[in-house]
Design a protein around this motif. Structure first.
Motif, PDB file in Angstrom:
ATOM      1  N   UNK A 115       0.986  -1.270  -0.063  1.00 28.11           N
ATOM      2  CA  UNK A 115       0.157   0.137   0.365  1.00 28.11           C
ATOM      3  C   UNK A 115       0.627   1.343   0.406  1.00 28.11           C
ATOM      4  N   UNK A 116       2.448   1.235  -0.031  1.00 31.28           N
ATOM      5  CA  UNK A 116       2.451   2.071   0.048  1.00 31.28           C
ATOM      6  C   UNK A 116       3.096   3.207  -1.039  1.00 31.28           C
ATOM      7  N   UNK A 117       2.502   2.657  -1.811  1.00 31.79           N
ATOM      8  CA  UNK A 117       2.491   3.634  -3.451  1.00 31.79           C
ATOM      9  C   UNK A 117       1.415   4.931  -3.093  1.00 31.79           C
ATOM     10  N   UNK A 118      -0.068   3.594  -2.895  1.00 31.10           N
ATOM     11  CA  UNK A 118      -0.594   4.486  -3.061  1.00 31.10           C
ATOM     12  C   UNK A 118      -1.045   5.332  -2.020  1.00 31.10           C
ATOM     13  N   UNK A 119      -0.744   4.902  -0.767  1.00 31.27           N
ATOM     14  CA  UNK A 119      -0.791   6.077   0.831  1.00 31.27           C
ATOM     15  C   UNK A 119       0.215   7.718   0.651  1.00 31.27           C
ATOM     16  N   UNK A 120       1.339   7.308  -0.081  1.00 31.34           N
ATOM     17  CA  UNK A 120       2.375   8.337   0.098  1.00 31.34           C
ATOM     18  C   UNK A 120       2.032   8.479  -1.632  1.00 31.34           C
ATOM     19  N   UNK A 121       0.677   8.568  -2.377  1.00 30.64           N
ATOM     20  CA  UNK A 121       0.536   9.666  -3.594  1.00 30.64           C
ATOM     21  C   UNK A 121       1.490   9.468  -5.090  1.00 30.64           C
ATOM     22  N   UNK A 122       2.172   8.350  -4.661  1.00 35.27           N
ATOM     23  CA  UNK A 122       3.719   8.183  -5.723  1.00 35.27           C
ATOM     24  C   UNK A 122       3.904   8.417  -7.301  1.00 35.27           C
ATOM     25  N   UNK A 123       3.778   7.954  -8.001  1.00 32.73           N
ATOM     26  CA  UNK A 123       3.996   8.492  -9.189  1.00 32.73           C
ATOM     27  C   UNK A 123       5.299   8.020 -10.000  1.00 32.73           C
ATOM     28  N   UNK A 124       4.964   7.639 -11.721  1.00 31.75           N
ATOM     29  CA  UNK A 124       6.648   7.311 -12.001  1.00 31.75           C
ATOM     30  C   UNK A 124       7.730   8.862 -11.940  1.00 31.75           C
ATOM     31  N   UNK A 125       7.206   9.361 -11.914  1.00 33.56           N
ATOM     32  CA  UNK A 125       7.800  10.858 -11.695  1.00 33.56           C
ATOM     33  C   UNK A 125       8.411  11.093 -10.051  1.00 33.56           C
ATOM     34  N   UNK A 126       8.037  10.401  -9.259  1.00 33.73           N
ATOM     35  CA  UNK A 126       8.289  10.567  -8.389  1.00 33.73           C
ATOM     36  C   UNK A 126      10.003  10.328  -7.529  1.00 33.73           C
ATOM     37  N   UNK A 127      10.071  10.949  -7.238  1.00 31.48           N
ATOM     38  CA  UNK A 127      11.746  10.883  -6.357  1.00 31.48           C
ATOM     39  C   UNK A 127      11.512  10.712  -4.801  1.00 31.48           C
ATOM     40  N   UNK A 128      11.634   9.772  -4.547  1.00 32.79           N
ATOM     41  CA  UNK A 128      11.392   8.686  -2.805  1.00 32.79           C
ATOM     42  C   UNK A 128      12.543   8.786  -2.148  1.00 32.79           C
ATOM     43  N   UNK A 129      12.573   8.842  -0.715  1.00 29.27           N
ATOM     44  CA  UNK A 129      13.470   8.599   0.328  1.00 29.27           C
ATOM     45  C   UNK A 129      12.817   7.197   1.437  1.00 29.27           C
ATOM     46  N   UNK A 130      13.732   6.518   2.239  1.00 31.04           N
ATOM     47  CA  UNK A 130      13.525   5.344   2.463  1.00 31.04           C
ATOM     48  C   UNK A 130      14.193   5.536   3.479  1.00 31.04           C
ATOM     49  N   UNK A 131      14.428   6.221   5.031  1.00 32.08           N
ATOM     50  CA  UNK A 131      15.306   5.774   6.432  1.00 32.08           C
ATOM     51  C   UNK A 131      15.418   4.652   6.702  1.00 32.08           C
ATOM     52  N   UNK A 132      16.101   3.862   7.024  1.00 27.64           N
ATOM     53  CA  UNK A 132      16.708   2.580   7.121  1.00 27.64           C
ATOM     54  C   UNK A 132      15.970   1.241   6.245  1.00 27.64           C
ATOM     55  N   UNK A 133      16.750   1.422   5.230  1.00 23.99           N
ATOM     56  CA  UNK A 133      16.441   0.925   3.871  1.00 23.99           C
ATOM     57  C   UNK A 133      16.425  -0.684   4.094  1.00 23.99           C
ATOM     58  N   UNK A 162      12.940  15.449  -1.918  1.00 23.17           N
ATOM     59  CA  UNK A 162      11.799  14.201  -2.820  1.00 23.17           C
ATOM     60  C   UNK A 162      10.315  14.816  -2.419  1.00 23.17           C
ATOM     61  N   UNK A 163       9.422  14.167  -3.260  1.00 24.70           N
ATOM     62  CA  UNK A 163       8.151  13.420  -3.584  1.00 24.70           C
ATOM     63  C   UNK A 163       7.864  13.242  -1.965  1.00 24.70           C
ATOM     64  N   UNK A 164       8.183  12.303  -1.486  1.00 26.87           N
ATOM     65  CA  UNK A 164       7.896  11.506  -0.848  1.00 26.87           C
ATOM     66  C   UNK A 164       8.863  10.477   0.392  1.00 26.87           C
ATOM     67  N   UNK A 165       9.334  10.201   1.881  1.00 28.66           N
ATOM     68  CA  UNK A 165      10.258  10.216   2.104  1.00 28.66           C
ATOM     69  C   UNK A 165       8.964   8.475   3.101  1.00 28.66           C
ATOM     70  N   UNK A 166       9.757   7.067   3.541  1.00 29.68           N
ATOM     71  CA  UNK A 166       9.082   6.374   4.124  1.00 29.68           C
ATOM     72  C   UNK A 166      10.246   6.162   5.424  1.00 29.68           C
ATOM     73  N   UNK A 167       9.736   5.206   6.510  1.00 29.30           N
ATOM     74  CA  UNK A 167      10.730   4.098   7.702  1.00 29.30           C
ATOM     75  C   UNK A 167      10.206   3.105   7.989  1.00 29.30           C
ATOM     76  N   UNK A 168      10.005   2.149   7.700  1.00 29.23           N
ATOM     77  CA  UNK A 168       9.220   0.692   7.972  1.00 29.23           C
ATOM     78  C   UNK A 168      10.329   0.366   9.026  1.00 29.23           C
ATOM     79  N   UNK A 169       9.401   1.364  10.434  1.00 25.94           N
ATOM     80  CA  UNK A 169      10.239   0.171  11.816  1.00 25.94           C
ATOM     81  C   UNK A 169      11.605   0.630  11.754  1.00 25.94           C
ATOM     82  N   UNK A 170      12.487   2.180  11.414  1.00 28.40           N
ATOM     83  CA  UNK A 170      13.858   2.675  11.707  1.00 28.40           C
ATOM     84  C   UNK A 170      13.797   4.050  12.403  1.00 28.40           C
TER      85      UNK A 170
END
Ligand SMILES: C[S@@+](CC[C@H](N)C(=O)[O-])C[C@H]1O[C@@H](n2cnc3c(N)ncnc32)[C@H](O)[C@@H]1O
Length: 279
Positions: free
Chosen positions: A58-76, A137-145
Motif C-alpha cells: 500500500x506504500x505507493x498509494x498511501x504516499x501518492x507516488x507516480x513514476x515521476x516521484x523521487x522517494x527517500x527511505x530511511x533505514x532501508x 523528495x516527493x515522499x519519504x518513508x521508514x519501516x520501523x527504523x
C-alpha cells in the motif's frame, strides 16, 4: 555501572546484546532465511520489520507516488521495500541505512534486478544532516527504523527540509508505551540495538513541531503481534540450521526478543502506530 550479564537475585539486570541486522543482511540468500521470511510475512522482501506485506504493497498509494516521484527511505536495510516500490512504479528511490552489509546487499540486488538506474542505497547515519538538497523528495518513508534514531525532533526537521512542499512522510513506530512495562522487558525489547521509546502523543507533537500536518495515525499493533509470533515459530522450527550460523547464545537471545515483542504487543503494553504526515 550496569553491564550485560549482571544478575540480581537470579534475574538478568540487563539483557545481553543480540545481533539481528548483521545476521539477516549477512546471509540474505541462505535458504533458511528465505523460508523464515516467507513463513513470517507471506512474501520475501528481505524484511526485518513489523511491516506486513499488505502494508508494504500500500506504500505507493498511501504516499501518492507516480513514476515521476523521487522517494527517500530511511533505514532501508537489505533494500527489498525500496526495490519493490521502484519496480512497481518505475520511480526513483534512495535508501539510507547505517548498516554497511545491508547497503552492500541492497546495491547488489539493485544491479541484479537492473534497477540501479532508478534506485541507490547509501550508508549514512540518519541522525546526522542528510546528504540531500532542500526540497529534493516527493515522499519519504521508514519501516520501523525511526525508533532507532536519536534526536527524533532533528530527524523530523531534516525530513521536512528534504521533502518538497506537499510531500508525504510515512513511518511506523512500534515502541509507543501504552501500558506498564518492566525494566527486564525494556532491556529484552532493546537487546538488538539502540532504541527510543515514546510516550503516546509524542510523535504527533514532534510531527507538528517539525512543521508537518498529521494526516493519520493508525494503530497496527496487531501486525507486530502476529509477525513476531510467526517469526519466532519459523525460527524455532529451524533451530538446527540457525544455531550453526548465528551461535547458540544469539539464537536464544533473538527468540527471547521475538517472544517479548509478541507478549508486549499482544497485551498492548507497547503499541505500533503508523504515522502519515504532509509537509
Ligand atoms: C527494523 S529494521 C528495518 C529494515 C527495513 N526497512 C525493513 O523493513 O526490513 C531498521 C533498520 O534501521 C537501520 N538503522 C538503525 N539505526 C540507523 C541510523 N542511525 N541511521 C540509518 N539507519 C539506521 C538498521 O540498520 C536497520 O536496517
Amino acid at each position: 555501572m550496569l553491564r550485560a550479564g549482571m544478575k540480581f537475585e537470579g534475574r538478568d539486570l540487563m539483557s545481553e546484546k543480540v545481533d539481528l541486522y548483521n545476521n539477516s543482511y549477512g546471509n540474505p540468500g541462505a535458504d533458511v532465511h528465505r523460508e523464515i521470511r516467507t513463513e513470517t510475512y507471506g512474501q520475501d522482501f528481505g524484511q526485518t520489520s513489523w511491516t506486513t506485506s499488505e502494508e508494504l504493497h500500500e506504500i505507493p498509494q498511501v504516499l501518492a507516488l507516480s513514476s515521476a516521484s523521487n522517494v527517500l527511505e530511511i533505514g532501508s536495510g537489505a533494500g527489498g521495500c525500496a526495490l519493490h516500490v521502484a519496480r512497481a512504479l518505475k520511480c526513483r528511490v534512495v535508501g539510507l541505512d547505517v548498516n554497511a552489509e545491508g547497503v552492500r546487499q541492497a546495491n547488489q540486488r539493485a544491479k541484479e534486478l537492473r534497477l540501479d538506474v532508478l534506485v541507490r542505497f547509501e550508508q549514512a547515519d540518519a541522525c546526522q544532516r542528510m546528504p540531500f538538497d532542500d526540497n529534493s523528495f516527493d515522499a519519504a518513508y521508514s519501516n520501523d527504523a525511526v525508533c532507532h534514531l536519536a534526536n527524533r525532533a532533528g530527524v523530523l526537521a531534516e525530513l521536512h527540509r528534504v521533502l518538497k512542499p506537499g510531500g508525504r512522510l510515512l513511518f511506523g513506530d512500534a515502541l509507543v508505551v501504552t501500558g506498564l512495562v518492566t525494566n527486564e522487558e525494556l532491556a529484552t525489547r532493546s537487546s538488538i540495538g539502540y532504541y527510543v521509546f515514546a510516550a503516546p502523543g509524542q510523535n504527533e507533537k514532534l510531527i507538528a513541531e517539525a512543521g508537518m500536518e498529521l494526516l493519520s495515525a493508525t494503530d497496527t499493533t496487531t501486525s507486530a503481534a502476529a509477525i513476531s509470533k510467526r517469526w519466532h515459530d519459523a525460527r524455532a522450527a529451524r533451530s538446527a540450521s540457525l544455531i550453526p550460523i548465528e551461535g547458540e547464545a544469539n539464537f536464544a537471545g533473538l527468540q527471547k526478543f521475538l517472544q517479548c515483542v509478541h507478549t508486549l504487543s499482544t497485551e498492548k503494553r507497547l503499541s505500533r502506530i503508523l504515522y502519515l504526515a504532509r509537509k
